[in-house]
Design an enzyme around this catalytic site. Structure first.
Site, PDB file in Angstrom:
ATOM      1  N   GLU A 140       0.824  -1.213   0.000  1.00 18.08           N
ATOM      2  CA  GLU A 140       0.000   0.000   0.000  1.00 18.08           C
ATOM      3  C   GLU A 140       0.853   1.256   0.000  1.00 18.08           C
ATOM      4  OE1 GLU A 140      -2.731  -0.373   3.246  1.00 18.08           O
ATOM      5  OE2 GLU A 140      -3.908  -1.952   2.273  1.00 18.08           O
ATOM      6  N   HIS A 184     -10.204   1.365   0.292  1.00 13.88           N
ATOM      7  CA  HIS A 184     -10.596   0.461   1.374  1.00 13.88           C
ATOM      8  C   HIS A 184     -12.100   0.182   1.390  1.00 13.88           C
ATOM      9  CE1 HIS A 184      -6.521   1.259   2.839  1.00 13.88           C
ATOM     10  NE2 HIS A 184      -6.678   0.219   3.634  1.00 13.88           N
TER      11      HIS A 184
END
Length: 317
Positions: free
Chosen positions: A173, A206
Site C-alpha cells: 500500500e 478500502h
C-alpha cells in the site's frame, strides 16, 4: 571594436536546468519548478488508474473463501506484488524529463541511502508517541510479556494473517499509494495539495470491503457505518503517511509508521472507560499527552534536512 565590446557586455544566457546543475553541485539546491510539470489530467488520472489496478487485483481470483482464508491471502499476496511491478511504470514513463536529469526513478520513489536510518527511526518514534496511551495499556495488561517471548515472533512470521497485516499490506500500500503516486502528483501540485489527494484514493480503495461484508451477511446499515468509519480513519492515516513521505523523502518512513499502526490497531477506548476511576484518569491523560506530543513534535521530527531530503519538492515543504 564597438560591436565586440557590446557583445562582451551582453549577459550570457544559459538553459535553466544547466544553470541549476552547476548551482546544485555546489549548494545542493532544488530543480527549477518551471522545468518540472505534469498536467493534472495526467498525474491524477495515473493515480486513479493505479488505485483501480490495485483494488481490482484483489478480486481477479474467483473464490468462495473469505479474505482471511489462507488460499485467499496467498493469492492476494501474488496480486499485489504484480501491481508493485506495474505501478512504477507510470512513474518511469510519465515523469517530466527534467526530473530524471537530476534524480533516478528510485530516488523520487523514496529509495535512498542518505538519511535512511533517520527515516526509519524518527517516524517510528513519532508514531509511538501518538500511541502513548495504548502502549501504556500493554504495560499494565501484561501484553508486553508476550512480545518479549521469542517464540511469539517465530510463530508470527509463520502466520499468513500476521504477515499480511504487518508486512505485505503496509509494503504494497505504501509502495503503491505513496511511492508511486506522490512523485507524479508533486510534479503537478504543491505538496500540501498532493498530500490530500492520495489519502482520498487510499480511503476509497478500502471501501472494497463493503462487498465482502455484505457477502458475509452483515446488515447493510452496519456495513455502511463500519465502511464510512474505515474510510475516515484510513484517509486521516493517509494524510499522515503522505506527510512523512513528502517531508522525509523516504519510503521507509510511511512504511514503518503503517506497520506499527497495523500492529497496534485502532485504540480500544472502551477498555479505558472500563478501568477504575483513578486508572481511567491516568489513561485518558496519557492518550491526550500522546496526541498533543505528536502534534508538537511532528513538524520538528519531520524536518526535511534531517533526512537529507533534497528531492525536487523539498524546497516547498
Amino acid at each position: 571594436m564597438g560591436e565586440e565590446a557590446g557583445r562582451q557586455s551582453e549577459p550570457q544566457q544559459q538553459p535553466a536546468l544547466e544553470a541549476y546543475d552547476d548551482k546544485s553541485a555546489e549548494e545542493g539546491g532544488f530543480p527549477p519548478v518551471a522545468e518540472i510539470h505534469l498536467s493534472a489530467l495526467v498525474s491524477v488520472g495515473a493515480c486513479f488508474a493505479i488505485s483501480v489496478i490495485y483494488v481490482a487485483s484483489l478480486y481477479v481470483w474467483q473464490s468462495k473463501h473469505d479474505r482471511d482464508h489462507p488460499s485467499t491471502i496467498k493469492r492476494r499476496f501474488f496480486s499485489v506484488f504484480v501491481v508493485m511491478l506495474i505501478a512504477p511504470i507510470f512513474v518511469m514513463t510519465l515523469s517530466s524529463d527534467a526530473v530524471f536529469q537530476k534524480y533516478t526513478m528510485w530516488e523520487i520513489m523514496g529509495f535512498r541511502l542518505e538519511g535512511l536510518l533517520t527515516g526509519i527511526f524518527l517516524p517510528l518514534v513519532l508514531t509511538a508517541v501518538l500511541f502513548l496511551g495504548p502502549l501504556s495499556g500493554t504495560l499494565t495488561n501484561g501484553l508486553w510479556r508476550v512480545y518479549s517471548e521469542p517464540m511469539y515472533w517465530v510463530n508470527a512470521v509463520q502466520n499468513l494473517k500476521w504477515l499480511r497485516n504487518h508486512l505485505v499490506a503496509p509494503l504494497s500500500e505504501e509502495f503503491t499509494f505513496r511511492a508511486c503516486m506522490l512523485p507524479l502528483l508533486l510534479q503537478t501540485f504543491q505538496p500540501h495539495t498532493a498530500m490530500l489527494i492520495t489519502p482520498l484514493l487510499f480511503g476509497l480503495a478500502h471501501l472494497h470491503h463493503i462487498k465482502e461484508r455484505l457477502r458475509d451477511g452483515t446488515p447493510l446499515r452496519i456495513v455502511l457505518t463500519v465502511s464510512f468509519f474505515q474510510f475516515f480513519y484510513t484517509t486521516i492515516f493517509g494524510i499522515y503517511s503522505a506527510y512523512l513521505f513528502v517531508r522525509t523523502g523516504h519510503f521507509a518512513a510511511p512504511f514503518v509508521a503503517h506497520a506499527f499502526c497495523n500492529h497496534m490497531g485502532f485504540p480500544d477506548f472502551q477498555e479505558v472507560l472500563n478501568q477504575s476511576k483513578r486508572r481511567k484518569a491516568i489513561f485518558i491523560g496519557l492518550y491526550v499527552l500522546g496526541l498533543v506530543g505528536w502534534i508538537v513534535l511532528l513538524p520538528t521530527l519531520a524536518t526535511p534536512s534531517w533526512y537529507a531530503n533534497n528531492l525536487f519538492w523539498a524546497g516547498d515543504v
